[in-house]
Design a protein around this motif. Structure first.
Motif, short mmCIF file in Angstrom:
data_model
loop_
_atom_site.label_atom_id
_atom_site.label_comp_id
_atom_site.label_asym_id
_atom_site.label_seq_id
_atom_site.Cartn_x
_atom_site.Cartn_y
_atom_site.Cartn_z
N CYS A 273 0.83 -1.21 0.00
CA CYS A 273 0.00 0.00 0.00
C CYS A 273 0.86 1.26 0.00
CB CYS A 273 -0.91 0.03 1.21
SG CYS A 273 -1.90 -1.45 1.44
N VAL B 95 -0.37 2.92 -6.08
CA VAL B 95 -1.67 3.58 -6.16
C VAL B 95 -2.46 2.84 -7.24
CG1 VAL B 95 -2.91 5.71 -6.71
CG2 VAL B 95 -0.75 5.80 -5.44
N CYS C 254 -5.13 -5.47 -5.67
CA CYS C 254 -4.86 -5.45 -4.23
C CYS C 254 -5.20 -6.79 -3.60
CB CYS C 254 -5.65 -4.33 -3.56
SG CYS C 254 -5.17 -2.68 -4.12
N CYS D 87 -0.91 4.70 -1.58
CA CYS D 87 -2.34 4.67 -1.86
C CYS D 87 -3.06 5.61 -0.90
CB CYS D 87 -2.88 3.25 -1.70
SG CYS D 87 -4.67 3.14 -1.96
N CYS E 235 -6.11 -1.02 4.93
CA CYS E 235 -6.89 -0.44 3.84
C CYS E 235 -8.18 0.16 4.40
CB CYS E 235 -7.23 -1.53 2.81
SG CYS E 235 -8.18 -0.90 1.40
#
Length: 199
Positions: free
Chosen positions: A50, A54, A113, A92, A103
């Protein structure tokens, strides 16, 4: 308000959301078998993927993410994250360093992902090839192609899942900064049309 997925019934957006959610569910089952059969897992508390990626979202991926955001009434929070992020940053904008899965949109995260670290690629002959996560610093699993072929039914191949995104003509898409606000707007517009008509 009636169930959110029911509100999109009969629309192309609804078909895309349902189809991709089903694919995500099937992928999760294959990945569970893969983790069990090959003792593969992410490093607890890592989040390096992460911090260095992106995501680009196909339209279907963006619609699923938007569906989860709207269902959970998190539009303002997620849009604030996107507006506060920098498109030139390698991190991200939905990365949540302190969250359990790192996340802010785990249930609605993109296909790449979901696949990263828990899928295999293919060689020139189309055979599965395992590449351990580069952030495991020498602690990664070693899995031979022969072993992967022996248990092929429990091996998620990244390219095979990526091809499924083309089902509705999806292309690589836009960055999360562009794709997600468009998808949220689209679903909110569809909801306003649905809610304005008596059911």
């Amino acid at each position: 308000m009636k169930d959110l997925l029911e509100a999109f019934e009969g629309t192309l957006a609804g078909e895309r959301i349902n189809s991709l959610l089903s694919q995500y569910e099937r992928l999760g089952l294959v990945q569970s078998r893969f983790q069990k059969d090959f003792s593969v897992s992410c490093i607890s508390g890592c989040g390096k993927c992460c911090e260095h990626y992106v995501p680009f979202l196909s339209e279907s991926e963006a619609l699923v993410a938007a569906y989860v955001i709207i269902r959970d009434k998190r539009e303002e929070e997620v849009l604030a994250r996107l507006n506060g992020g920098s498109p030139s940053s390698p991190v991200c904008p939905l990365y949540n360093k302190d969250g359990e899965y790192h996340c802010a949109l785990y249930e609605g995260r993109s296909l790449v992902c979901r696949l990263f670290g828990l899928s295999v690629s293919q060689d020139k002959e189309g055979r599965p090839v395992w590449k351990a996560c580069k952030w495991k610093e020498g602690k990664g699993e070693v899995i031979s192609t022969e072993t992967l072929l022996d248990k092929r039914e429990s091996v998620p191949v990244m390219a095979e899942y990526g091809e499924k995104l083309t089902e509705y003509g999806d292309t690589e898409g836009d960055t999360i900064y562009d794709a997600l606000p468009k998808a949220i707007w689209k679903l909110k517009m569809l909801l306003s049309l649905t809610d304005s008509n008596p059911a």
